[in-house]
Design a protein around this motif. Sequence first.
Motif, short mmCIF file in Angstrom:
data_model
loop_
_atom_site.label_atom_id
_atom_site.label_comp_id
_atom_site.label_asym_id
_atom_site.label_seq_id
_atom_site.Cartn_x
_atom_site.Cartn_y
_atom_site.Cartn_z
N TRP A 122 0.87 -1.18 0.00
CA TRP A 122 0.00 0.00 0.00
C TRP A 122 0.91 1.23 0.00
CZ3 TRP A 122 -4.76 1.46 -0.99
CH2 TRP A 122 -5.28 2.63 -0.47
N ARG A 123 0.92 1.94 -1.12
CA ARG A 123 1.80 3.10 -1.27
C ARG A 123 1.07 4.20 -2.04
NH1 ARG A 123 7.41 2.03 -4.22
NH2 ARG A 123 8.01 1.26 -2.14
N GLU A 125 -1.68 5.65 -1.52
CA GLU A 125 -3.11 5.34 -1.62
C GLU A 125 -3.42 4.39 -2.78
OE1 GLU A 125 -5.33 8.97 -1.56
OE2 GLU A 125 -4.92 9.31 0.57
N THR A 126 -2.45 3.54 -3.12
CA THR A 126 -2.63 2.56 -4.18
C THR A 126 -2.20 1.18 -3.69
OG1 THR A 126 -2.24 4.21 -5.91
CG2 THR A 126 -2.01 1.91 -6.54
N LEU A 127 -3.05 0.17 -3.91
CA LEU A 127 -2.75 -1.20 -3.51
C LEU A 127 -2.14 -1.95 -4.69
CD1 LEU A 127 -3.18 -3.22 -1.08
CD2 LEU A 127 -5.18 -4.03 -2.38
N THR A 128 -0.95 -2.55 -4.47
CA THR A 128 -0.25 -3.29 -5.53
C THR A 128 0.06 -4.71 -5.07
OG1 THR A 128 0.79 -1.23 -6.30
CG2 THR A 128 1.76 -3.32 -7.04
N PRO A 129 -0.42 -5.75 -5.78
CA PRO A 129 -0.03 -7.11 -5.44
C PRO A 129 1.47 -7.31 -5.73
CG PRO A 129 -1.98 -7.09 -6.86
CD PRO A 129 -1.40 -5.71 -6.89
N MET A 195 -11.96 -13.99 0.97
CA MET A 195 -13.13 -13.34 1.57
C MET A 195 -13.15 -11.83 1.35
SD MET A 195 -15.05 -15.67 3.14
CE MET A 195 -14.77 -16.57 1.63
N ILE A 196 -11.96 -11.24 1.19
CA ILE A 196 -11.84 -9.78 1.05
C ILE A 196 -11.21 -9.47 -0.30
CG2 ILE A 196 -10.93 -7.67 2.08
CD1 ILE A 196 -12.81 -9.10 3.97
N SER A 197 -11.92 -8.73 -1.13
CA SER A 197 -11.40 -8.41 -2.47
C SER A 197 -10.35 -7.30 -2.38
CB SER A 197 -12.53 -7.96 -3.39
OG SER A 197 -13.02 -6.69 -2.99
N ASP A 198 -9.53 -7.19 -3.44
CA ASP A 198 -8.54 -6.11 -3.50
C ASP A 198 -9.23 -4.74 -3.41
OD1 ASP A 198 -6.85 -8.23 -3.86
OD2 ASP A 198 -5.95 -7.49 -5.72
N GLN A 199 -10.39 -4.62 -4.04
CA GLN A 199 -11.13 -3.36 -3.99
C GLN A 199 -11.55 -3.03 -2.56
OE1 GLN A 199 -11.67 -1.12 -6.34
NE2 GLN A 199 -12.88 0.21 -4.99
N GLU A 200 -12.01 -4.03 -1.84
CA GLU A 200 -12.41 -3.80 -0.44
C GLU A 200 -11.21 -3.46 0.43
OE1 GLU A 200 -16.37 -6.55 0.11
OE2 GLU A 200 -14.43 -7.56 -0.08
N SER A 202 -8.52 -1.86 -0.58
CA SER A 202 -8.19 -0.47 -0.90
C SER A 202 -9.13 0.50 -0.20
CB SER A 202 -8.25 -0.25 -2.42
OG SER A 202 -7.26 -1.00 -3.08
N GLU A 203 -10.42 0.20 -0.24
CA GLU A 203 -11.41 1.08 0.38
C GLU A 203 -11.19 1.20 1.88
OE1 GLU A 203 -15.13 -0.56 -0.82
OE2 GLU A 203 -14.95 0.15 -2.90
#
Length: 239
Positions: A122-123, A125-129, A195-200, A202-203
């Motif tokens: 998380w950098r 405000e962007t989530l990167t796998p 259970m938790i999506s990447d979008q969730e 990030s939010e």
Amino acid sequence: MRVLSFSEKGCIRKNNEDSFLVLSDEGLFAVADGMGGHRAGEVASSAALHELETWVPRLAELEDQALEKSLTEAFIQANQVVYESSTTVPENAGMGTTLTVLLIRKDKVVIAHVGDSRAYLWRNETLTPLTMDHSLVGELMRLGQITLDEAKRHPQRNVLMRAVGADPTIEVDCRSIGLQTKDVFLLCTDGFSNMISDQELSEEFLEPSPWEERLEKLRQLTLERGAPDNFTALCCIME
């Protein structure tokens, strides 16, 4: 740096076959999701982390490519130990484990990985796998043969293409990235990421609340959704 973590058996499983390792002084963090027969997954994940921990002194003075090479060798050693136990101890037959490792060293981070436990950054405000799932559905998605929605419902979604201890040899993904202030790293097993999506993620990470509250909300959400698998999450917050 702050480290937050949780690891639970979930709502269905009788025991927790996930394991995690926090060695803050050495900058090494790991999660492992074991698989196998009666408690064998638990044996596999804890054995892999034990081998990793014994390897840590060898990493102390290394840098750059030598660091990546030695961390990869730690995985190879863990693989040998788990594989030998699975082939010589009847109750451990067929066991194996995922293993995802984060090593923080000065201005650099090394990520080493086998299986479908994940690492995220998380950098700004962007989530990167930072990892790629070594699973059957992960491979089918990369080939464009199924969609993300189809992967979630696929009957073989739990089949791994790589695992520590599954075979006598192992292929390890290992990479390095630069470290920045305010970076946040998340390691998690598939009981959490399913259970938790990447979008969730990030939010929730965008919320202004303390990190402890953000992680607790994600833990509770996993349980509210039925938590059919063990789930583990480990968060390293650079300050």
